[in-house]
Design a protein around this motif. Sequence first.
Motif, mmCIF file in Angstrom:
data_model
loop_
_atom_site.group_PDB
_atom_site.id
_atom_site.type_symbol
_atom_site.label_atom_id
_atom_site.label_comp_id
_atom_site.label_asym_id
_atom_site.label_seq_id
_atom_site.Cartn_x
_atom_site.Cartn_y
_atom_site.Cartn_z
ATOM 1 N N GLU A 1 0.832 -1.208 0.000
ATOM 2 C CA GLU A 1 0.000 0.000 0.000
ATOM 3 C C GLU A 1 0.860 1.249 0.000
ATOM 4 O OE1 GLU A 1 -2.703 -0.086 3.236
ATOM 5 O OE2 GLU A 1 -3.782 -1.861 2.540
ATOM 6 N N GLN A 2 1.935 1.233 0.783
ATOM 7 C CA GLN A 2 2.830 2.375 0.832
ATOM 8 C C GLN A 2 3.487 2.614 -0.527
ATOM 9 O OE1 GLN A 2 3.456 4.348 3.600
ATOM 10 N NE2 GLN A 2 1.867 3.223 4.678
ATOM 11 N N ILE A 3 3.934 1.540 -1.161
ATOM 12 C CA ILE A 3 4.606 1.666 -2.454
ATOM 13 C C ILE A 3 3.636 2.168 -3.513
ATOM 14 C CG2 ILE A 3 5.754 0.359 -4.284
ATOM 15 C CD1 ILE A 3 6.853 -1.469 -2.018
ATOM 16 N N LEU A 4 2.440 1.595 -3.567
ATOM 17 C CA LEU A 4 1.454 2.030 -4.555
ATOM 18 C C LEU A 4 1.006 3.465 -4.325
ATOM 19 C CD1 LEU A 4 -0.679 -1.229 -4.823
ATOM 20 C CD2 LEU A 4 0.760 -0.254 -6.604
ATOM 21 N N ALA A 5 1.110 3.921 -3.067
ATOM 22 C CA ALA A 5 0.748 5.303 -2.756
ATOM 23 C C ALA A 5 1.866 6.280 -3.107
ATOM 24 C CB ALA A 5 0.394 5.430 -1.277
ATOM 25 N N GLY A 6 3.021 5.754 -3.557
ATOM 26 C CA GLY A 6 4.082 6.646 -4.021
ATOM 27 C C GLY A 6 5.379 6.579 -3.256
ATOM 28 N N ALA A 7 5.506 5.687 -2.267
ATOM 29 C CA ALA A 7 6.743 5.593 -1.491
ATOM 30 C C ALA A 7 7.752 4.759 -2.269
ATOM 31 C CB ALA A 7 6.472 4.977 -0.126
ATOM 32 N N THR A 8 8.327 5.351 -3.337
ATOM 33 C CA THR A 8 9.219 4.607 -4.226
ATOM 34 C C THR A 8 10.587 5.246 -4.360
ATOM 35 O OG1 THR A 8 8.284 5.805 -6.117
ATOM 36 C CG2 THR A 8 7.317 3.666 -5.589
ATOM 37 N N THR A 9 10.901 6.241 -3.550
ATOM 38 C CA THR A 9 12.218 6.854 -3.614
ATOM 39 C C THR A 9 13.034 6.462 -2.399
ATOM 40 O OG1 THR A 9 11.376 8.869 -2.559
ATOM 41 C CG2 THR A 9 11.414 8.815 -4.967
ATOM 42 N N ARG A 10 14.332 6.352 -2.602
ATOM 43 C CA ARG A 10 15.219 5.913 -1.535
ATOM 44 C C ARG A 10 15.178 6.888 -0.361
ATOM 45 N NH1 ARG A 10 21.573 4.939 -2.587
ATOM 46 N NH2 ARG A 10 21.396 7.115 -3.243
ATOM 47 N N GLY A 11 15.081 6.328 0.835
ATOM 48 C CA GLY A 11 15.085 7.155 2.041
ATOM 49 C C GLY A 11 13.717 7.547 2.532
ATOM 50 N N THR A 12 12.664 7.333 1.715
ATOM 51 C CA THR A 12 11.321 7.658 2.177
ATOM 52 C C THR A 12 10.895 6.641 3.225
ATOM 53 O OG1 THR A 12 10.349 6.376 0.367
ATOM 54 C CG2 THR A 12 10.619 8.747 0.018
ATOM 55 N N GLY A 13 10.278 7.097 4.275
ATOM 56 C CA GLY A 13 9.843 6.188 5.319
ATOM 57 C C GLY A 13 9.325 6.953 6.520
ATOM 58 N N HIS B 1 11.473 -8.301 20.507
ATOM 59 C CA HIS B 1 11.747 -7.035 21.198
ATOM 60 C C HIS B 1 10.680 -6.035 20.767
ATOM 61 C CE1 HIS B 1 13.972 -4.074 23.394
ATOM 62 N NE2 HIS B 1 14.371 -3.400 22.330
ATOM 63 N N VAL B 2 10.698 -4.856 21.367
ATOM 64 C CA VAL B 2 9.740 -3.808 21.019
ATOM 65 C C VAL B 2 10.467 -2.472 21.022
ATOM 66 C CG1 VAL B 2 9.008 -3.358 23.402
ATOM 67 C CG2 VAL B 2 7.426 -2.900 21.515
ATOM 68 N N GLY B 3 10.041 -1.570 20.124
ATOM 69 C CA GLY B 3 10.662 -0.253 20.071
ATOM 70 C C GLY B 3 10.352 0.450 18.771
ATOM 71 N N ASP B 4 10.962 1.616 18.594
ATOM 72 C CA ASP B 4 10.757 2.394 17.373
ATOM 73 C C ASP B 4 11.676 1.880 16.267
ATOM 74 O OD1 ASP B 4 8.873 3.984 18.579
ATOM 75 O OD2 ASP B 4 10.276 5.608 19.061
ATOM 76 N N VAL B 5 11.130 1.817 15.061
ATOM 77 C CA VAL B 5 11.910 1.392 13.894
ATOM 78 C C VAL B 5 11.649 2.361 12.750
ATOM 79 C CG1 VAL B 5 11.903 -1.050 14.518
ATOM 80 C CG2 VAL B 5 10.046 -0.139 13.113
ATOM 81 N N MET B 6 12.621 2.479 11.854
ATOM 82 C CA MET B 6 12.419 3.243 10.626
ATOM 83 C C MET B 6 11.875 2.286 9.580
ATOM 84 S SD MET B 6 12.962 4.510 7.489
ATOM 85 C CE MET B 6 14.508 4.224 6.656
ATOM 86 N N TYR B 7 10.701 2.629 9.051
ATOM 87 C CA TYR B 7 9.953 1.752 8.153
ATOM 88 C C TYR B 7 9.907 2.436 6.792
ATOM 89 C CZ TYR B 7 5.722 -0.875 6.657
ATOM 90 O OH TYR B 7 4.808 -1.665 5.998
ATOM 91 N N GLY B 8 10.675 1.903 5.819
ATOM 92 C CA GLY B 8 10.680 2.563 4.524
ATOM 93 C C GLY B 8 11.683 1.970 3.563
#
Length: 416
Positions: free
Chosen positions: A218-230, A335-342
């Motif tokens: 869903e993220q990719i189809l919505a336009g998240a296709t450039t490096r570093g986006t997340g 484990h649990v915590g914040d992650v960079m998703y992208g």
Amino acid sequence: MPQAEVAMQSLSDALLNSTDGSEGRWPVQRRHVLDWLVNETRGERYIDNIFVEMCMKLAEAGVPVARATLHFRIHHPQWIGARILWRKGLSEAEIDLYNYGTEDSSQYLNSPLYEINNGASEVRHSLEGSSRDGAEYALYDDLRAEGITEYIAWPLEHTLGKQHVITFASDRQGGFRPGDIELFKDVLPALSLVSEIRLKNRLARTLLETYVGPHASEQILAGATTRGTGVTVGAAILICDLRDFTRLSDLWPRDDVIDLLNGYFDAMSEPIERHGGEILKFMGDGLLAIFPLSDPCACSNLLGAIAEAQAALAELNEENLRKGREPLGYGIGVHVGDVMYGNIGSRKRLDFTVIGPAVNVASRLESLTKELKRPVLLSRAFVERAGCAAQLESLGSHALRGLDHPVDIFAFSGRR
């Protein structure tokens, strides 16, 4: 205007303005159906909705169509094809999916679809009367029982030689008239283009869901296709790895190794997905999954997924023992915590994944399962978030490679 829309408009103009030298070749009804199909379906994503409305418009135009189907070959890991079925008086279609192997069934091999897919340009048969020709397809008896008087099937041509099948059936005495057949043949080129656009859109979504998962797709189809986006998200993280896979892959035949991996991933993946987890990647004989904390039950869901996966793996090991194979061992770190998703990767080759210290901790816990001889290890941070310390066994503090401070660790038995 996008290229596909330009092509659609050109087709519309050619169809609606074409003449054979006689004025009025295109009755108002035909112009209405074609103009709608070519120009007014751009906002509709799903081909089944377009197909239903097209059939209803044909009926409104006086065509005695009582039943119609679209048969598509699809690229999907579970299904080889799909059928969209419309019946007169209904405002929705029935959609059936067909497993791989259906193409070898007697039902398919003795059907008009097989004949079309093997080169026939048309299959047309009158069903009036009760007598049955010995060369008839069994399908025709079912259609007679529905009151159908004539059946016709054509190939639906897509680009690059791709072919699907469309059928129409009439309940009018005498079946279809010559003008009805002309209208069908006029409509088919437009429907081919309209259906191909939707089918390829669905194919793109299916392939993305298959290889990166539903949420990432869903993220990719919505336009998240450039490096570093997340984005940064809070998540419960699960990393699982199969034990002694290198040794097993050296000892076992290739097909047995593939079968082993598929069974293992089924046992792990289905509970994860059933409990709302997202599998981001398979890494050889391991997998990485997250349960976003936007769901307040994420941690509980993760524990439920592990319990079900352990039960499934136990069944798989029983089957392996019956086949003379060794049981599979595994290690799971949580484990649990914040992650960079992208998106991460090179300029031309990207991977949609999660990174961050929390992922590293889960990975270290998975590695520690080998040393502590416990299949599932969880961090205190996760256990406190889940509120499940009373159900687990505390193993004390342990130093993890790359971390400055030791981590309190708990073992999970699978009983909740």
